[in-house]
Design a protein around this motif. Structure first.
Motif, mmCIF file in Angstrom:
data_model
loop_
_atom_site.group_PDB
_atom_site.id
_atom_site.type_symbol
_atom_site.label_atom_id
_atom_site.label_comp_id
_atom_site.label_asym_id
_atom_site.label_seq_id
_atom_site.Cartn_x
_atom_site.Cartn_y
_atom_site.Cartn_z
ATOM 1 N N TYR A 141 0.872 -1.172 0.000
ATOM 2 C CA TYR A 141 0.000 0.000 0.000
ATOM 3 C C TYR A 141 0.910 1.223 0.000
ATOM 4 C CZ TYR A 141 1.288 1.317 4.726
ATOM 5 O OH TYR A 141 2.016 1.737 5.812
ATOM 6 N N PRO A 195 -7.827 0.832 -4.399
ATOM 7 C CA PRO A 195 -8.302 0.656 -3.030
ATOM 8 C C PRO A 195 -9.460 1.546 -2.592
ATOM 9 C CG PRO A 195 -6.375 2.058 -3.026
ATOM 10 C CD PRO A 195 -6.648 1.703 -4.474
ATOM 11 N N HIS A 208 -1.989 -2.065 -3.389
ATOM 12 C CA HIS A 208 -3.000 -1.018 -3.475
ATOM 13 C C HIS A 208 -2.340 0.245 -4.018
ATOM 14 C CE1 HIS A 208 -6.375 -2.515 -0.579
ATOM 15 N NE2 HIS A 208 -6.050 -3.412 -1.496
#
Length: 291
Positions: A66, A130, A97
């Protein structure tokens, strides 16, 4: 990971059982347990190397990244540098993400292109969207515009050897003139190019049934977020097996879902510290779901 030799032995010994219970295909072949690294968002920026060493030691074999940005990359590391640390710990970033900058809203591809390059460097399989910012998801037309952008991104990902997935929260299940945003995304995106990462917690939190989604959209949910609901406060997470979600029936339908990767995620409410929590979740899944 099941080797070719182990696969041949396993299938030779258990072929009858597989035919009798098709859902066993998942439990026989898939022993990898993944983690969404957002769970460790307080630890990673301080010390990526040590944090990932602990993740591997706990027993996780796959991760989902992420926080990538063109400015800071991954917590100050380039994708190549992060890949080296992952490799050293036998971890595979099968997904990540990526916020994609403003692409979903105005079509600017600069950050999408950078995200694709980062995912390729990490040798990921999936690039995952996301989140949709609130001003851009207020009605049916908004969701249709997002779906069109997602289709465009999926084409670009395919050309780069990646698959595109979309990760949900609960807002996608709000109705707009009788239809939910999630229904629009499922209907308006190309099922041969766009897949979904189903966050089981958010689906259940919104009052919906993952099993119903599996049945109505077989094969589209290539990844899951496995996140439990605290028994005393439904707005909080807890360690897998300590909350109110019964994951066993969901994993039994993994094949219908299409799921090939799943990631433990816990955003809050850690028992003692985040590392103990991810250990507890990993142990529960290994002993009670994948055994």
């Amino acid at each position: 990971m099941i080797t070719r030799r182990k696969f041949i032995v396993t299938t030779g010994l258990a072929a009858t059982a597989v035919w009798a219970r098709p859902t066993l295909v998942f439990s026989m072949k898939k022993k990898e347990i993944g983690i969404q690294l957002y769970t460790l968002r307080k630890e990673l920026p301080k010390d990526v190397k040590t944090t990932l060493e602990k993740v591997a030691k706990v027993g996780y074999t796959t991760v989902e990244t992420y926080g990538f940005s063109t400015k800071d990359q991954f917590w100050g590391l380039t994708p190549k540098e992060l890949k080296k640390i992952l490799d050293d710990n036998r971890l595979k970033a099968v997904s990540g993400h990526y916020n994609l900058g403003s692409f979903l809203y105005d079509g600017n591809t600069s950050e999408l292109i950078a995200s694709i390059e980062a995912a390729k460097t990490l040798e990921s399989e999936f690039l995952t969207i996301p989140w949709i910012d609130e001003p851009f998801r207020r009605n049916i037309e908004d969701y249709k515009k997002i779906a069109a952008r997602v289709n465009e991104a999926a084409v670009m990902c395919k050309k780069a050897g990646l698959k595109l997935t979309y990760h949900n929260h609960d807002f996608e299940f709000q109705k707009h003139d009788g239809i939910t945003g999630y229904e629009i995304l499922l209907k308006e995106t190309d099922k041969n190019l766009v897949y979904f990462e189903l966050d089981l917690y958010w689906v259940i939190h919104s009052g919906n049934d993952p099993l119903k989604l599996f049945k109505e959209n077989p094969g589209r949910f290539k990844m899951w977020h496995v996140k439990d609901k605290d028994k005393n406060n439904n707005d909080l997470n807890t360690e897998i097996g300590s909350g109110s979600i019964d994951f066993k029936p969901l994993f039994e339908e993994a094949r219908q879902s299409g799921m090939i990767h799943f990631f433990v995620e816990q955003e809050n409410n850690f028992a003692k510290d985040s590392f103990q929590s991810i250990q507890q979740s990993c142990d529960f899944i290994s002993k009670n779901i994948l055994s």
